[in-house]
Structures are given as C-alpha cells and as structure tokens.
Design a protein around this motif. Structure first.
Motif, PDB file in Angstrom:
ATOM      1  N   UNK A 131     -37.102 -50.680 -19.168  1.00  9.91           N
ATOM      2  CA  UNK A 131     -37.279 -50.192 -17.760  1.00  9.91           C
ATOM      3  C   UNK A 131     -37.189 -51.751 -16.912  1.00  9.91           C
ATOM      4  N   UNK A 132     -36.561 -52.040 -15.975  1.00 11.30           N
ATOM      5  CA  UNK A 132     -36.327 -53.437 -15.503  1.00 11.30           C
ATOM      6  C   UNK A 132     -37.683 -53.633 -14.554  1.00 11.30           C
ATOM      7  N   UNK A 133     -37.959 -54.857 -14.518  1.00  7.10           N
ATOM      8  CA  UNK A 133     -39.152 -55.317 -13.800  1.00  7.10           C
ATOM      9  C   UNK A 133     -39.081 -54.633 -12.238  1.00  7.10           C
ATOM     10  N   UNK A 134     -40.224 -54.721 -11.594  1.00 10.76           N
ATOM     11  CA  UNK A 134     -40.293 -53.716 -10.476  1.00 10.76           C
ATOM     12  C   UNK A 134     -40.798 -54.862  -9.374  1.00 10.76           C
ATOM     13  N   UNK A 135     -40.045 -54.962  -8.199  1.00  9.80           N
ATOM     14  CA  UNK A 135     -40.481 -55.998  -7.274  1.00  9.80           C
ATOM     15  C   UNK A 135     -40.715 -55.238  -5.764  1.00  9.80           C
ATOM     16  N   UNK A 136     -41.597 -55.642  -5.049  1.00 11.27           N
ATOM     17  CA  UNK A 136     -41.698 -55.160  -3.613  1.00 11.27           C
ATOM     18  C   UNK A 136     -41.660 -56.593  -2.795  1.00 11.27           C
ATOM     19  N   UNK A 137     -40.789 -56.670  -1.984  1.00 13.83           N
ATOM     20  CA  UNK A 137     -40.618 -57.720  -0.848  1.00 13.83           C
ATOM     21  C   UNK A 137     -40.741 -59.022  -1.956  1.00 13.83           C
ATOM     22  N   UNK A 138     -39.980 -58.896  -2.882  1.00 16.38           N
ATOM     23  CA  UNK A 138     -39.861 -60.213  -3.804  1.00 16.38           C
ATOM     24  C   UNK A 138     -40.746 -60.385  -4.731  1.00 16.38           C
ATOM     25  N   UNK A 139     -41.805 -59.737  -4.627  1.00 15.86           N
ATOM     26  CA  UNK A 139     -43.393 -60.026  -5.309  1.00 15.86           C
ATOM     27  C   UNK A 139     -43.067 -59.206  -6.462  1.00 15.86           C
ATOM     28  N   UNK A 140     -43.378 -59.564  -7.916  1.00 12.32           N
ATOM     29  CA  UNK A 140     -43.399 -58.999  -8.808  1.00 12.32           C
ATOM     30  C   UNK A 140     -44.562 -58.030  -9.218  1.00 12.32           C
ATOM     31  N   UNK A 141     -44.224 -56.782  -9.106  1.00 10.10           N
ATOM     32  CA  UNK A 141     -45.330 -55.779  -9.403  1.00 10.10           C
ATOM     33  C   UNK A 141     -45.625 -55.438 -10.698  1.00 10.10           C
ATOM     34  N   UNK A 142     -44.570 -55.376 -11.579  1.00 12.35           N
ATOM     35  CA  UNK A 142     -44.557 -54.661 -12.936  1.00 12.35           C
ATOM     36  C   UNK A 142     -43.331 -55.347 -13.606  1.00 12.35           C
ATOM     37  N   UNK A 143     -43.677 -56.087 -14.723  1.00 11.38           N
ATOM     38  CA  UNK A 143     -42.691 -56.652 -15.491  1.00 11.38           C
ATOM     39  C   UNK A 143     -41.845 -55.706 -16.258  1.00 11.38           C
ATOM     40  N   UNK A 144     -40.921 -56.079 -16.785  1.00 10.22           N
ATOM     41  CA  UNK A 144     -39.700 -55.137 -17.581  1.00 10.22           C
ATOM     42  C   UNK A 144     -40.578 -54.711 -18.691  1.00 10.22           C
ATOM     43  N   UNK A 145     -40.106 -53.565 -19.282  1.00 12.04           N
ATOM     44  CA  UNK A 145     -40.384 -53.003 -20.497  1.00 12.04           C
ATOM     45  C   UNK A 145     -39.123 -53.117 -21.479  1.00 12.04           C
ATOM     46  N   UNK A 146     -39.710 -53.449 -22.429  1.00 15.21           N
ATOM     47  CA  UNK A 146     -38.525 -53.870 -23.452  1.00 15.21           C
ATOM     48  C   UNK A 146     -38.700 -53.500 -24.923  1.00 15.21           C
ATOM     49  N   UNK A 147     -37.561 -52.983 -25.677  1.00 10.21           N
ATOM     50  CA  UNK A 147     -38.113 -52.834 -27.066  1.00 10.21           C
ATOM     51  C   UNK A 147     -37.331 -53.847 -27.810  1.00 10.21           C
ATOM     52  N   UNK A 148     -37.720 -54.248 -28.884  1.00  9.84           N
ATOM     53  CA  UNK A 148     -37.179 -55.520 -30.003  1.00  9.84           C
ATOM     54  C   UNK A 148     -36.805 -54.586 -31.225  1.00  9.84           C
ATOM     55  N   UNK A 149     -35.714 -54.538 -31.282  1.00 14.89           N
ATOM     56  CA  UNK A 149     -35.389 -53.874 -32.767  1.00 14.89           C
ATOM     57  C   UNK A 149     -35.294 -55.116 -33.728  1.00 14.89           C
TER      58      UNK A 149
END
Length: 104
Positions: free
Chosen positions: A44-62
């Motif tokens: 899930x990519x990071x979520x930004x509103x008006x250039x402000x980071x709201x949620x960091x990306x969600x990643x899986x590391x294999x």
C-alpha cells in the motif's frame, strides 16, 4: 528474539539460515537462479493530503526470491509462527502483486 527464534548471524532464525544455505547450494547447482534475500514489496503506497504524510507505506519483506528451473518467479518466507500482520500481508501480496508466497 522474536517468537523464541534465536538469531543466527544476519538471519532471524536458525531455520531461515539453514534455508538460505540450501538455496545458495541449489543456485550453485543450477537448480534455481537469481537468488535474492530480504526483498521489499510495496503493498500500500504512502498516503498524503496536501503534501503532508498521513500514512506511511505498507510493505512486505520476503526472506528470499528466486527463479526455479522452469523460470517461475518464487517469493519465499521461512515461517515458524504466522502473525496476524503476516497473514494480512500474504493476502495483500496475492491481491496487489498476484504472488502467492511459498511458505517453508
């Protein structure tokens, strides 16, 4: 120490270290190719509103990725205990990337 696993060098557990040793041997023998460790997949990519980071990306590391002898791309995870987070990420890998994680 996570879930009673004992770290073995750079690996999170003895089981993961043994799997890495086996995969390296299989690569030398030509049974697999392009072996990589600790490969990051964005779910899930990071979520930004008006250039402000709201949620960091969600990643899986294999733990490992490689190509089998037939050219199939394999994403592998060495699991002793399946956390709720891992189960959700496993489902997202299939949904987002079309990849079914091979659990060893």
């Amino acid at each position: 120490m996570k879930y009673r696993n004992i770290k073995s060098g750079k690996y999170d557990s003895e089981k993961e270290k043994h799997r890495a040793d086996l995969l390296k041997l299989l690569e030398k023998q030509g049974e697999i190719s392009n072996l990589k460790e600790q490969v990051k997949f964005e779910l899930i990519p990071s979520q930004k509103i008006d250039g402000k980071l709201i949620e960091r990306a969600c990643s899986y590391i294999a733990d490992f990725t490689y190509c089998d002898v037939h050219g199939n791309f394999i994403v592998e995870d060495t699991k002793g205990f399946k956390t709720k987070d891992y189960i959700i990420k496993r489902k997202l890998m299939l949904s987002v990337h079309g990849i079914k994680i091979k659990e060893v």
